[in-house]
Write a protein that holds these residues in place. Structure first.
Motif, short mmCIF file in Angstrom:
data_model
loop_
_atom_site.label_atom_id
_atom_site.label_comp_id
_atom_site.label_asym_id
_atom_site.label_seq_id
_atom_site.Cartn_x
_atom_site.Cartn_y
_atom_site.Cartn_z
N LEU A 247 0.84 -1.19 0.00
CA LEU A 247 0.00 0.00 0.00
C LEU A 247 0.87 1.24 0.00
CD1 LEU A 247 -2.67 -1.03 2.66
CD2 LEU A 247 -2.92 -1.04 0.17
N PRO A 248 0.48 2.29 -0.74
CA PRO A 248 1.26 3.53 -0.72
C PRO A 248 1.25 4.17 0.66
CG PRO A 248 -0.33 3.49 -2.54
CD PRO A 248 -0.67 2.35 -1.65
N VAL A 249 2.24 4.99 0.92
CA VAL A 249 2.29 5.76 2.16
C VAL A 249 1.34 6.95 2.03
CG1 VAL A 249 3.76 7.17 3.65
CG2 VAL A 249 4.68 5.10 2.59
N ASP A 250 0.50 7.13 3.03
CA ASP A 250 -0.46 8.24 3.02
C ASP A 250 0.27 9.53 3.40
OD1 ASP A 250 -2.57 9.97 3.18
OD2 ASP A 250 -3.67 8.86 4.72
N LEU A 251 0.34 10.47 2.49
CA LEU A 251 1.04 11.73 2.74
C LEU A 251 0.15 12.78 3.37
CD1 LEU A 251 3.03 12.08 -0.62
CD2 LEU A 251 3.83 11.08 1.54
N GLY A 252 -1.15 12.55 3.42
CA GLY A 252 -2.05 13.57 3.95
C GLY A 252 -1.92 14.86 3.16
N THR A 253 -2.02 15.98 3.85
CA THR A 253 -1.95 17.27 3.17
C THR A 253 -0.53 17.60 2.69
OG1 THR A 253 -1.63 18.43 5.26
CG2 THR A 253 -3.88 18.19 4.48
N ALA A 254 0.47 16.86 3.19
CA ALA A 254 1.84 17.06 2.68
C ALA A 254 1.93 16.68 1.21
CB ALA A 254 2.84 16.24 3.50
N GLY A 255 1.00 15.85 0.75
CA GLY A 255 0.97 15.46 -0.65
C GLY A 255 0.54 16.57 -1.59
N GLY A 256 0.23 17.74 -1.03
CA GLY A 256 -0.13 18.87 -1.87
C GLY A 256 1.05 19.75 -2.24
N PHE A 257 2.28 19.31 -1.87
CA PHE A 257 3.46 20.13 -2.11
C PHE A 257 4.50 19.38 -2.94
CE2 PHE A 257 1.49 21.76 1.68
CZ PHE A 257 1.60 23.14 1.54
N ALA A 258 5.15 20.12 -3.83
CA ALA A 258 6.31 19.56 -4.54
C ALA A 258 7.54 19.63 -3.65
CB ALA A 258 6.55 20.34 -5.84
N ILE A 259 7.65 20.70 -2.84
CA ILE A 259 8.73 20.85 -1.87
C ILE A 259 8.12 21.33 -0.56
CG2 ILE A 259 10.85 22.05 -1.27
CD1 ILE A 259 11.50 22.36 -4.20
N LEU A 260 8.45 20.66 0.52
CA LEU A 260 7.96 21.03 1.84
C LEU A 260 9.11 20.86 2.84
CD1 LEU A 260 5.53 21.80 3.69
CD2 LEU A 260 5.07 19.34 3.91
N ALA A 261 9.34 21.86 3.66
CA ALA A 261 10.45 21.80 4.61
C ALA A 261 10.09 22.58 5.86
CB ALA A 261 11.73 22.34 3.98
#
Length: 374
Positions: free
Chosen positions: A154-168
């Motif tokens: 199963l893929p890893v659930d990124l939640g709202t982090a999946g809305g970014f190309a770069i997040l830091a």
């Protein structure tokens, strides 16, 4: 001087009036028809809505996780090894694992694959409490029996982090000119720690734009609702890192930490060291297949090395979970979602088809990052 006298009749009338008022107030305070007053804001008692695998399931995959969904948000800190347990045998033997909680659902990923042809019992106890501090209405237990096969990952659930190309969290920098397709975000650091992008704030100050970004730029000090949204996204990123790290490995220490030139099937790969990709590596599988790479130290791609996809494999189903640094050499190319506990560096001309999600900073140099098409 005029002296007024109070008549006895008026005093009696006043006394009667006060008596009637008191009676009326008592009646208003008394529930009608024996009704019981309730506090509409009182917290409710949490229950279990569903669990997986289902009770008495047979032939459960050896790489399965165990999940439970509650009727309301829970206190995630109350869900752990003593409140959400998986056991087998008599006397019961506890199965170690990693617990992930989000959106009223808790998932337990066993540290190792489950034993075949074995009955397991999962239990959630009343020590698990809701976000309001109310305990579960009763212990919830169910059992299932494994088979002898594995299920597709199963893929890893990124939640709202999946809305970014770069997040830091600490900083994002570029040596122009880079090209980012997708949003970038930073929190808890402020927008001043996004450097080299020539940011222009939107009139709302909720986000900014940049000629190097096909998308929006968000930071913790922008106008609401951006600060709270960024806090959520960072939390989701950290949760995704823990999720990816908690999957039971299918293959360990492949190539002694050097996989250049290899062709890899879907699965979970784990190294207790760093991982070097000195030459091209190919990931071959279908559009629904998943790769998770668990790396205890650094991930290094040599200059010009490439991650190549074949057979329909998609970058959104590839996860690089890295405890150390991620360093892509000049003109190197990576596919997939990078989840690092520290930093990412893309050297001149390096490219990524995926996402860079870093718990410290991301530094790129004339690089290209394109978020996957969902």
């Amino acid at each position: 001087m005029m002296i007024q006298y109070e008549s006895p009749l008026s005093r009696a009338a006043c006394g009667l009036l006060l008596t009637l008022l008191a009676t009326a107030c008592d009646a208003a305070a008394t529930p009608i028809d024996g009704a019981i007053e309730t506090d509409a804001t009182a917290p409710t008692t949490p229950t279990v809505l569903s669990n997986g695998p289902i009770d008495r399931a047979m032939d459960v995959a050896l790489n399965a996780g165990v999940s439970v969904t509650f009727s309301e948000p829970m206190d995630g800190t109350s869900l752990g090894a003593t409140t959400f347990m998986l056991t087998f045998g008599d006397p019961a033997v506890l199965v170690p694992g990693t617990m992930i909680y989000a959106d009223s659902t808790a998932v337990l990923w066993p540290t190792e694959h489950l034993a075949s042809d074995t009955m397991f019992t999962a239990t959630v106890t009343t020590d698990a409490v809701s976000a309001a501090g109310v305990p579960l209405v009763a212990d919830h237990a169910w059992s299932f029996t494994t088979g002898s096969s594995w299920a597709p990952g199963l893929p890893v659930d990124l939640g709202t982090a999946g809305g970014f190309a770069i997040l830091a969290k600490a900083g994002i920098s570029t040596v122009p000119t880079s090209a980012i397709t997708g949003d970038i975000g930073l929190s808890p650091a402020a927008a001043s720690f996004i450097t080299g992008f020539s940011l222009t704030a939107d009139a709302t100050n909720v986000f900014a734009t940049s000629p190097q970004v096909t998308g929006r730029v968000y930071a913790a000090d922008y106008a609401p609702p951006t600060p709270s949204n960024m806090t959520t996204a960072i939390g989701d990123m950290e949760l995704a890192f823990t999720d990816a790290a908690g999957r039971a490995p299918d293959v360990t220490e492949l190539g002694a930490g050097s996989i250049g030139g290899m062709t890899l099937a879907p699965g979970v790969y784990k190294w207790g060291t760093g991982l070097l990709i000195a030459t091209d590596v190919t990931l071959t599988g279908s559009a629904t297949d998943v790769w998770i790479f668990q790396i205890a130290q650094d991930l290094t791609m040599s200059s010009g090395a490439r991650v190549v996809l074949a057979g329909g494999a998609l970058p959104q189903n590839i996860f690089w979970q890295v405890a150390g640094f991620v360093d892509l050499g000049t003109t190197a190319h990576c596919e997939g979602v990078v989840l690092t506990q520290t930093a990412v560096t893309l050297r001149t001309g390096a490219t990524v088809n995926g996402r860079l999600l870093a718990q410290t900073e991301v530094n790129i140099d004339g690089s290209t990052v394109v978020e996957p098409a969902e």
